[in-house]
Design a protein around this motif. Sequence first.
Motif, PDB file in Angstrom:
ATOM      1  N   ALA A 129       1.177  -1.225  -0.231  1.00 32.72           N
ATOM      2  CA  ALA A 129      -0.096   0.399   0.353  1.00 32.72           C
ATOM      3  C   ALA A 129       0.678   1.167  -0.127  1.00 32.72           C
ATOM      4  CB  ALA A 129      -0.577  -0.024   1.292  1.00 32.72           C
ATOM      5  N   SER A 130       2.134   1.003   0.317  1.00 36.02           N
ATOM      6  CA  SER A 130       2.664   2.119   1.158  1.00 36.02           C
ATOM      7  C   SER A 130       3.636   2.770  -0.689  1.00 36.02           C
ATOM      8  CB  SER A 130       3.921   2.058   1.411  1.00 36.02           C
ATOM      9  OG  SER A 130       4.737   0.749   1.459  1.00 36.02           O
ATOM     10  N   ALA A 131       3.554   1.742  -1.656  1.00 35.60           N
ATOM     11  CA  ALA A 131       3.944   2.153  -3.356  1.00 35.60           C
ATOM     12  C   ALA A 131       4.136   3.619  -4.136  1.00 35.60           C
ATOM     13  CB  ALA A 131       3.678   0.628  -3.987  1.00 35.60           C
ATOM     14  N   LYS A 132       4.463   4.011  -4.247  1.00 33.37           N
ATOM     15  CA  LYS A 132       3.758   5.717  -4.888  1.00 33.37           C
ATOM     16  C   LYS A 132       3.438   5.694  -6.376  1.00 33.37           C
ATOM     17  CE  LYS A 132       8.372   8.120  -2.402  1.00 33.37           C
ATOM     18  NZ  LYS A 132       9.787   8.791  -2.519  1.00 33.37           N
ATOM     19  N   SER A 133       3.608   4.529  -6.968  1.00 29.17           N
ATOM     20  CA  SER A 133       2.752   4.122  -7.783  1.00 29.17           C
ATOM     21  C   SER A 133       1.595   3.507  -7.849  1.00 29.17           C
ATOM     22  CB  SER A 133       3.816   3.923  -9.422  1.00 29.17           C
ATOM     23  OG  SER A 133       4.556   5.283 -10.192  1.00 29.17           O
ATOM     24  N   THR A 134       0.488   3.731  -8.251  1.00 28.91           N
ATOM     25  CA  THR A 134      -0.254   2.509  -8.670  1.00 28.91           C
ATOM     26  C   THR A 134      -1.399   2.413 -10.369  1.00 28.91           C
ATOM     27  OG1 THR A 134      -1.301   3.053  -7.125  1.00 28.91           O
ATOM     28  CG2 THR A 134      -2.890   1.892  -8.246  1.00 28.91           C
ATOM     29  N   LEU A 135      -0.576   0.472 -10.588  1.00 27.45           N
ATOM     30  CA  LEU A 135      -1.678   0.689 -11.903  1.00 27.45           C
ATOM     31  C   LEU A 135      -2.622  -0.156 -11.564  1.00 27.45           C
ATOM     32  CD1 LEU A 135       0.334   0.094 -14.940  1.00 27.45           C
ATOM     33  CD2 LEU A 135       0.675  -2.358 -13.770  1.00 27.45           C
ATOM     34  N   GLU A 136      -3.833   0.458 -12.164  1.00 27.64           N
ATOM     35  CA  GLU A 136      -5.086  -0.436 -12.955  1.00 27.64           C
ATOM     36  C   GLU A 136      -4.422  -1.037 -14.139  1.00 27.64           C
ATOM     37  OE1 GLU A 136      -8.353   2.845 -12.246  1.00 27.64           O
ATOM     38  OE2 GLU A 136      -6.508   4.471 -12.259  1.00 27.64           O
ATOM     39  N   ILE A 137      -5.637  -2.458 -13.428  1.00 22.78           N
ATOM     40  CA  ILE A 137      -5.612  -3.136 -15.136  1.00 22.78           C
ATOM     41  C   ILE A 137      -7.284  -3.769 -15.008  1.00 22.78           C
ATOM     42  CG2 ILE A 137      -5.292  -5.038 -16.407  1.00 22.78           C
ATOM     43  CD1 ILE A 137      -2.314  -5.139 -14.616  1.00 22.78           C
ATOM     44  N   TRP A 138      -7.511  -3.228 -15.929  1.00 25.08           N
ATOM     45  CA  TRP A 138      -8.944  -3.385 -16.695  1.00 25.08           C
ATOM     46  C   TRP A 138      -9.014  -5.353 -17.123  1.00 25.08           C
ATOM     47  CZ3 TRP A 138     -13.254  -1.937 -13.742  1.00 25.08           C
ATOM     48  CH2 TRP A 138     -13.567  -0.108 -13.044  1.00 25.08           C
ATOM     49  N   GLU A 139      -9.470  -6.357 -16.369  1.00 26.02           N
ATOM     50  CA  GLU A 139      -9.571  -7.505 -17.683  1.00 26.02           C
ATOM     51  C   GLU A 139     -10.211  -8.317 -17.395  1.00 26.02           C
ATOM     52  OE1 GLU A 139      -5.674  -9.285 -15.285  1.00 26.02           O
ATOM     53  OE2 GLU A 139      -6.869  -9.483 -13.843  1.00 26.02           O
ATOM     54  N   ASP A 140     -10.654  -9.209 -18.470  1.00 24.31           N
ATOM     55  CA  ASP A 140     -10.782 -10.332 -18.772  1.00 24.31           C
ATOM     56  C   ASP A 140     -10.311 -11.429 -19.133  1.00 24.31           C
ATOM     57  OD1 ASP A 140     -12.683 -11.974 -20.345  1.00 24.31           O
ATOM     58  OD2 ASP A 140     -14.354 -10.582 -20.388  1.00 24.31           O
TER      59      ASP A 140
ATOM     60  N   LEU B 161       5.204  -0.446  -6.730  1.00 25.06           N
ATOM     61  CA  LEU B 161       3.836  -0.554  -7.716  1.00 25.06           C
ATOM     62  C   LEU B 161       3.209  -0.989  -6.720  1.00 25.06           C
ATOM     63  CD1 LEU B 161       3.242   0.385 -10.966  1.00 25.06           C
ATOM     64  CD2 LEU B 161       3.135  -1.645 -11.371  1.00 25.06           C
ATOM     65  N   ARG B 162       2.244  -0.351  -6.915  1.00 26.69           N
ATOM     66  CA  ARG B 162       0.895  -1.210  -6.242  1.00 26.69           C
ATOM     67  C   ARG B 162      -0.118  -1.717  -7.978  1.00 26.69           C
ATOM     68  NH1 ARG B 162      -1.629  -2.788  -1.749  1.00 26.69           N
ATOM     69  NH2 ARG B 162      -4.194  -2.029  -1.299  1.00 26.69           N
ATOM     70  N   VAL B 163      -0.733  -3.070  -7.202  1.00 27.35           N
ATOM     71  CA  VAL B 163      -1.523  -3.420  -8.841  1.00 27.35           C
ATOM     72  C   VAL B 163      -3.277  -3.415  -8.540  1.00 27.35           C
ATOM     73  CG1 VAL B 163      -1.950  -5.016 -10.820  1.00 27.35           C
ATOM     74  CG2 VAL B 163       0.662  -3.950  -9.351  1.00 27.35           C
TER      75      VAL B 163
END
Length: 259
Positions: free
Chosen positions: A89-100, A126-128
């Motif tokens: 949760a402390s990661a500075k960057s967040t990657l959002e992935i919308w997937e199927d 990185l937080r995904v």
Amino acid sequence: MSEKNREGKRAARERLAAERQKQKSAEKRRRTLIVGATVVCVLGLAAVIGVVAANSGDDSSGSDAAAGPVVAPKGADGKDDLAIPVGKASAKSTLEIWEDFRCPACKTFEDTYRSTIHDLADAGELRVQYHLVTLIDANMQGSGSLRAANAAACSQTAGKFRDYHDVLYENQPEETDDAFANNDKLIELAGKVGGLDTGTFKSCVNKGTHDSWVNKSYKAFQDAKYSGTPTVRLNGKDILSDQSLTPAKFKKMVEEANK
């Protein structure tokens, strides 16, 4: 970098772009058909609406109730708890992935970027946030997207999401083969993840515990007007529009954002 490696990465990008375009075209055709069918249904509805009204009682259940309660998997976060988080949760960057899980372009993305994403997440950089949707079910018919997404949510509750997520992509059937609609197949694949094939997991899969949660996630995808999967956003910015993106470039983007 060798010429062979460059050609391989270029081919992966081209496959990803082609699959996303294919999805967009299929979605456009589906919407056109829905609009046409809706016009016909409305005309027919006008003739029978009086009879329906006369014979309708008070249906307190409603469609949402019939679909069952929205049960988020353990640890889900983001808006309305519709994301499954991986990484600190402390990661500075967040990657959002919308997937199927039925989506070939999603598999191409995973095959290309999986190890880089894992490395960055494990390093705390990185937080995904994974958002599970059912776009292929909508476009191709079937229920494999929903069944696989529910099973993945069940694996999250069991603390095994990332490993099971990867197993689903590694064993993805052809887009037209709705093999993931079979719960037994999803439970069989759980055997590839240590400690996941339990009675609790099987019950969660077979009961469709998180079905309504998955449907709500897909509704959020539609409301956001995203047009295809995967939709991938780094710190809120779409990154797949960059046709020159490579794992090395993606890693550098994260490192620059974290400075």
